[in-house]
Write a protein that holds these residues in place. Structure first.
Motif: not given
Length: 560
Positions: A173-176, A278-282
């Motif tokens: 964050v905030p790269l992707i 788990a990994l979470t991206l939003a």
């Protein structure tokens, strides 16, 4: 398509009409955005743009004519790059830059921009032409590659995988994305959040988001679903609807931050077919993009690397724990074995001396042989426990299953224990009328019950009451053995079931034991499809051991 009439008056008396037409068509057909400004007028207004400019920026030609190109800049545009452009324009020289610009709809795009001055035949500056290429996809790919490399470095730097995951979240964050969460399963199968990173959220708001964003185990989206199913979950546009729990989290996030969730994805952490977390991206409405399938591929790649790092770290920790357990076992076993061996040796030597001196008597022989016999029993029990530990660890614990009455077995073992204990403790047994049939190895269940009663007595010095209750609940039987003894320190309820592990207060009270009994009990009960756990209100407040076993017809096949 008829070419639009350009606003530029081309002063080229020696150029044919065909050449002018071709240049105009090239301007219209170019894949790169082109914008021409009038350098002779204040503020260098736009006098023409091509269709590619309209497509890239979302601005219509008629809306931008007369405006300055600053309209494409936003608060996210790099100030140093803007200064470089202004310096080049002032110096009437060409400049090549890459900067973050803004489309008409407010979304951002990476613009690879070349600005060149145009001079007339007299050498006077008349116009500037800007050629722009949307390189957002390339910049995102570079960001993904850079992030994956940096995250891999973090994950490989240390066996402290929790710190590495926190560092990975900080990189993400905030790269992707705008939100990056890491959830892991503990040994009891509970989901816990170990890292959380949010873009542009002050600490107070961040804490409120974490409190509102519950991440419940039964959720039908996000980390909970990924962990439960072992599958990735991807919602490209939250605004188009989604699972109820995602809608709930969106409302909570909006209530606290004023922003909305935009897109979200969660991927499981799997190593050696075990789900670790788990990994979470939003992304949120404060961002300018939705996640896409390339982000999903990136996160799945990262999850594989993270899961491998976690698994390696856990294996290393387990190996270290095994070495410590071995050393601890050797120390404890040597101490426990020394006592009966020394007793046997001592009484054997005493008999030999008495025999040489002619002072041996039948009474002395009886007492010595009883002591030797008791010491031998103790050695046999220690040896049996060690063999059981080995069998349980290897998964080779043999069983001879048969249908038995657990209530009758409890009463039988209690009676035998009371007889052997000589009335040192009182055991109150409460078993309501009913059927208590189980399929089990009678001898192994006897071993578990004996161990639990002996444990309750050993850890209740000076107390004489032990409570035993047995009842039926649906398809399982529940046995509880409760004492009034030294209890357990906070957090001691789980460690006591590990081999060679004992509660700290048991060691402080100098109570003997190898720390194998409860581990063996757990192994036997799990082999029968049952469970065992401990509950205590704290030191000095007693301990309860609860055992569950499936009723006859509801348990696993014990013949395999």
């Amino acid at each position: 398509m008829t070419p639009r009439q350009s606003s530029i008056q081309v002063d080229a008396p020696n150029t044919s009409d065909l050449t002018i037409w071709l240049r105009q068509r090239a301007f219209e057909a170019a894949g790169s955005g082109m914008v021409i400004t009038d350098a002779t007028r204040p503020d260098h207004p736009i006098i023409d743009v091509n269709p590619a400019f309209e497509r890239i920026t979302g601005h219509r030609r008629e809306d931008v004519l007369g405006q300055n190109c600053r309209m494409l800049q936003s608060h996210r545009t790099d100030r140093a790059t803007i200064a470089e452009i202004r310096s080049a324009i002032a110096a009437r020289r060409e400049v090549n830059v890459t900067l973050l610009n803004q489309r008409r709809d407010g979304s951002s795009f990476w613009n690879e921009l070349r600005i060149a001055p145009l001079f007339n035949d007299a050498g006077a500056l008349t116009h500037f032409v800007g050629i722009q290429t949307d390189v957002t996809a390339r910049k995102l790919a570079e960001a993904r590659t850079r992030f994956l490399a940096q995250a891999s470095d973090q994950l490989g730097l240390s066996l402290d995988y929790r710190s590495a995951l926190v560092s990975t979240a900080t990189l993400a964050v905030p790269l992707i994305g705008d939100i990056f969460l890491v959830h892991l399963l503990d040994r009891q199968g509970r989901i816990g959040r170990v890292a959380a990173q949010f873009a542009d959220l002050p600490p107070g708001v961040r804490d409120a988001v974490l409190a509102a964003w519950s991440g419940e185990a039964g959720d039908d989206h996000g980390a909970a679903r990924a962990i439960r199913t072992g599958l990735s979950g991807f919602v490209p546009s939250v605004g188009d609807g989604g699972p109820p729990s995602l809608t709930r989290d969106d409302r909570s996030f909006r209530r606290v931050t004023g922003a909305r969730l935009r897109s979200t994805l969660s991927v499981p952490l799997i190593a050696r077919r075990r789900i670790l977390g788990a990994l979470t991206l939003a992304t949120t409405s404060q961002s300018d993009r939705d996640l896409d399938t390339l982000d999903l591929v990136l996160m799945e790649d990262l999850a594989r690397r993270a899961a491998l790092a976690i698994d390696n770290a856990q294996l290393f920790a387990e190996a270290q724990a095994a070495v410590r357990a071995r050393d601890q076992f050797l120390s404890i076993a040597a101490h426990e074995l020394r006592t009966p061996v020394s007793s046997i040796k001592g009484y054997a030597q005493m008999l030999l001396r008495a025999q040489r001196k002619g002072t041996i008597t039948p009474e002395r022989i009886r007492r010595s042989l009883e002591t030797i016999d008791n010491s031998t029993d103790r050695l046999t029990l220690l040896t049996s426990d060690l063999l059981d530990v080995s069998r349980i660890r290897l998964g080779h614990l043999p069983l001879r299953p048969a249908e038995i009455d657990l209530a009758a077995k409890v009463r039988s073992v209690v009676a035998r224990y009371l007889e052997s204990a000589g009335g040192a403790h009182r055991i109150d047994v409460a078993i309501p009328p009913g059927a208590y049939r189980v399929v089990a190895d009678s001898d192994r269940i006897d071993q578990v019950l004996t161990n639990l009663f002996e444990n309750a007595a050993k850890y209740s010095p000076g107390r004489d009451r032990i409570e035993v209750t047995l009842r039926r609940s649906d398809d399982e039987l529940r046995l509880e053995v409760r004492d009034e003894g030294i209890g357990l320190p906070p957090g001691g309820e789980t460690g006591i079931f590990a081999p060679f592990e004992r509660a700290a207060n048991a060691v402080e009270h100098n109570l003997p034991g190898l720390g194998l009994g409860l581990y063996i009990c757990r192994g036997i009960l799990e082999r029968h499809g049952g469970r065992i756990w401990a509950e205590s209100d704290g030191e000095g407040r007693g301990t309860a051991f609860i055992v569950t076993l499936p009723t006859a017809g509801n348990g696993p096949d014990l013949t395999t």
